[in-house]
Design a protein around this motif. Structure first.
Motif: not given
Length: 129
Positions: A30-39, A77-86, A102-109
């Motif tokens: 669902a919503v990227c954790g970095a976005v939720a943390g920022a909120v 969306s985490c799923r759309e950002l990562t392209g992965t169904d976690l 390294q290429t998606v999550c860390f830069p997003a954070v």
């Protein structure tokens, strides 16, 4: 953000509160954790006020944050950002073997942090004017 804006909290509490946002809220994509943390950080710094109008103005800061994050990252969306169904074992395994952290999550954070910092500084500067 708590350190950046000198918001007093128990230093052990924030990581514990935010942990469930990993993987897009409990690995659901669902919503990227970095976005939720920022909120959460915006909520700690911007008071919602005592009237509906004050509350709506405070929510505008969150709306602006979302628009800016989405403009840069194309989605919240985490799923759309990562392209992965976690939410599946296979998705987690794929994620763990990949360079996605390294290429998606860390830069997003990093982007989420800089964006919320800049936005809160803009809001504080506007209030000071």
């Amino acid at each position: 953000m708590c350190q950046e804006f000198e918001i007093e909290v128990d230093k052990k509490s924030i990581p514990r509160i935010a942990f469930g946002f990993a993987g897009g809220i409990g690995n659901t994509g669902a919503v990227c954790g970095a976005v939720a943390g920022a909120v959460m950080a915006i909520g700690l710094k911007i008071e919602r006020g005592n009237t509906m109008g004050e509350g709506l103005r405070a929510l505008e800061v969150v709306k602006t944050y979302r628009r800016r994050f989405e403009a840069e990252m194309k989605t919240i969306s985490c799923r759309e950002l990562t392209g992965t169904d976690l939410s599946t074992e296979q998705g987690v395994a794929r994620y763990m073997r990949s360079d996605i952290p390294q290429t998606v999550c860390f830069p997003a954070v990093g982007f989420a942090y800089e964006l919320v910092k800049d936005l809160l500084n803009e809001v504080m500067d506007a209030k000071g004017s």
